[in-house]
Design a protein around this motif. Sequence first.
Motif, PDB file in Angstrom:
ATOM      1  N   THR A  24     124.264 -54.583 -21.665  1.00 26.62           N
ATOM      2  CA  THR A  24     123.532 -55.619 -22.406  1.00 26.62           C
ATOM      3  C   THR A  24     122.800 -56.553 -21.452  1.00 26.62           C
ATOM      4  OG1 THR A  24     125.196 -55.478 -24.136  1.00 26.62           O
ATOM      5  CG2 THR A  24     123.780 -57.426 -24.155  1.00 26.62           C
ATOM      6  N   GLU A  25     123.459 -56.850 -20.351  1.00 26.31           N
ATOM      7  CA  GLU A  25     122.829 -57.702 -19.329  1.00 26.31           C
ATOM      8  C   GLU A  25     121.561 -57.030 -18.780  1.00 26.31           C
ATOM      9  OE1 GLU A  25     125.557 -59.101 -16.257  1.00 26.31           O
ATOM     10  OE2 GLU A  25     123.938 -58.820 -14.802  1.00 26.31           O
ATOM     11  N   ILE A  27     124.180 -52.551 -27.994  1.00 23.80           N
ATOM     12  CA  ILE A  27     123.541 -53.636 -27.235  1.00 23.80           C
ATOM     13  C   ILE A  27     123.013 -54.706 -28.194  1.00 23.80           C
ATOM     14  CG2 ILE A  27     121.529 -54.189 -25.805  1.00 23.80           C
ATOM     15  CD1 ILE A  27     122.022 -51.506 -24.343  1.00 23.80           C
ATOM     16  N   ASP A  28     122.390 -54.286 -29.300  1.00 20.82           N
ATOM     17  CA  ASP A  28     121.891 -55.247 -30.295  1.00 20.82           C
ATOM     18  C   ASP A  28     123.032 -56.132 -30.805  1.00 20.82           C
ATOM     19  OD1 ASP A  28     119.424 -54.099 -30.031  1.00 20.82           O
ATOM     20  OD2 ASP A  28     119.419 -53.115 -31.995  1.00 20.82           O
ATOM     21  N   GLU A  29     124.171 -55.494 -31.098  1.00 22.24           N
ATOM     22  CA  GLU A  29     125.314 -56.243 -31.615  1.00 22.24           C
ATOM     23  C   GLU A  29     125.882 -57.178 -30.554  1.00 22.24           C
ATOM     24  OE1 GLU A  29     126.548 -56.365 -34.750  1.00 22.24           O
ATOM     25  OE2 GLU A  29     124.899 -55.074 -35.394  1.00 22.24           O
ATOM     26  N   GLU A  30     125.891 -56.716 -29.309  1.00 20.38           N
ATOM     27  CA  GLU A  30     126.407 -57.558 -28.222  1.00 20.38           C
ATOM     28  C   GLU A  30     125.474 -58.748 -27.977  1.00 20.38           C
ATOM     29  OE1 GLU A  30     129.267 -57.512 -26.864  1.00 20.38           O
ATOM     30  OE2 GLU A  30     129.205 -58.022 -24.728  1.00 20.38           O
ATOM     31  N   ILE A  31     124.168 -58.547 -28.105  1.00 26.49           N
ATOM     32  CA  ILE A  31     123.222 -59.662 -27.975  1.00 26.49           C
ATOM     33  C   ILE A  31     123.483 -60.687 -29.084  1.00 26.49           C
ATOM     34  CG2 ILE A  31     120.775 -60.305 -28.207  1.00 26.49           C
ATOM     35  CD1 ILE A  31     120.105 -57.665 -26.743  1.00 26.49           C
ATOM     36  N   ASP A  32     123.724 -60.196 -30.294  1.00 31.02           N
ATOM     37  CA  ASP A  32     124.033 -61.083 -31.422  1.00 31.02           C
ATOM     38  C   ASP A  32     125.300 -61.888 -31.126  1.00 31.02           C
ATOM     39  OD1 ASP A  32     123.477 -61.884 -34.252  1.00 31.02           O
ATOM     40  OD2 ASP A  32     125.418 -60.938 -34.613  1.00 31.02           O
ATOM     41  N   PHE A  33     126.308 -61.204 -30.568  1.00 30.83           N
ATOM     42  CA  PHE A  33     127.554 -61.890 -30.192  1.00 30.83           C
ATOM     43  C   PHE A  33     127.291 -62.918 -29.099  1.00 30.83           C
ATOM     44  CE2 PHE A  33     131.304 -62.090 -27.369  1.00 30.83           C
ATOM     45  CZ  PHE A  33     132.257 -62.577 -28.259  1.00 30.83           C
TER      46      PHE A  33
END
Length: 473
Positions: free
Chosen positions: A50-51, A317-323
């Motif tokens: 994600t980073e 990754i989309d979900e981790e960005i949301d988190f």
Amino acid sequence: MPEIKKTIMTCLGAAAMVIALGQPADAYMAAKNIILMISDGQGFNTVKATEYYSGTKAVYESFSVRGSMNTSSAGKLGSYVGKPYDSGQMWTNFNYQKSGATDSSSAATAMYSGVKIYDNQMNKTTTGADLTTFFEKVAGQGKATGAVSTVNFNHATPAAVVAKTTNRNDYNAITNQMIQSKLNVIMGAGHPLYDNDGQSVSVAADYGIVGSKANWDAMVSGANGRSFIEHKSQFEALANGTMIVDKVFGVAQVRDTLQDSRSGVPASSRNSSVPDLATMTKAALNVLDNDADGFAVMIEGGAVDWANHANNLQRAIDEEIDFNNAVQSVVDYLNAGTSGNDLSNTLLIVTADHECGALWGPETGVFNQVVDNGVGSLPGAAYNSGSHTNALVPFYAEGADAGLFLSYLTGSDPDMAAMYGIDAAFNWYIDNTDIFKVMDAANAAPVPIPASVLLLAPGFGGLLIMRRKWTNT
Ligand SMILES: [Zn+2]
């Protein structure tokens, strides 16, 4: 010699900081508020991928306390016996990580109640006794409590904040227990009248998702004093302070999860009729902070796990960005001193319940690091499993009493940092039951600083502690 001198200086600095965290010098003061944020199914390589994709480090990567966490459970009844993480096996047998891993329900129980139980069960000991969760305990002391998730509000991680059952799929009993609980805030997906694209399906409503129509009717009619909300605009009104309530049941107009289960290609446009986790988080904090006694809340990015199960890296990754955005919203809330809450009186913990997918670099079947392909491009990475793993997960803590974690960093895996390409702080690990122990100790006042913390600080501290100023970038 200069290297040694530098190390000593770092260690002295770390020890000084540990004392500073526990003002006055001989005791930790009670944390008024505790915020536990869980990215379900997040491993070290979720954070890293994600980073790379976003070109931004998540705010928690700069928290002053960082380490790893063992996620093992008591095992699965009639199947396998849970075993603590074994670093020797981890790095010599690639398949070790893929068998005998915890599920979210037992992992949540370990973190909320401090006891390892069987998988697929929730706050029930291995001999069948009910456990009292940390959240129930502080609710009994007069604090406000909440559970927030991007997936069904009654899914394992949010449900285990209060529910007790030997069957995590018993949505009827779980939903009923949540309705009857002291929770001031319940928020998530799980709307029986909408599909996964946020489209109305009222003619074919499936109440099984909340157990029964009776449960749904109770929720909508405001059972137990909670205001029922479902429109995106209502979550936004709570978040921006134009709606004020003390208890809320918020179910976004979508079935299983806010975004991850929508149809279309992985990068298809997001459901527009539901809030994101950052909005839900701000809404939850604005309800919880009405209680002058303080609050404790669990906030989950629940679908990181679902995307990892599906080996769908784009959506993970989309979900981790949301988190990550939700964690940033909490940091912003605290940095602004909202309602008198800030880092001096609030403990913020960010972690995962288990890794999912055995995500490693692009070559499958071997340990290799995720490859940075630049901002906006999927990193070079491959899944090696469709399920949970035994890999250690990261934890990060900041704010009041975060230094308590130092005395629980009792395990070490000297190969962690090199294998993942991460900070050496992560070579030290806690157990998932230690999340409960630290929350419980932080809630009690005053707590003497354990001698072990001061003794350990020079040893751990040089690796573990780096005091950095947070930024909003
Ligand atoms: Zn899972």
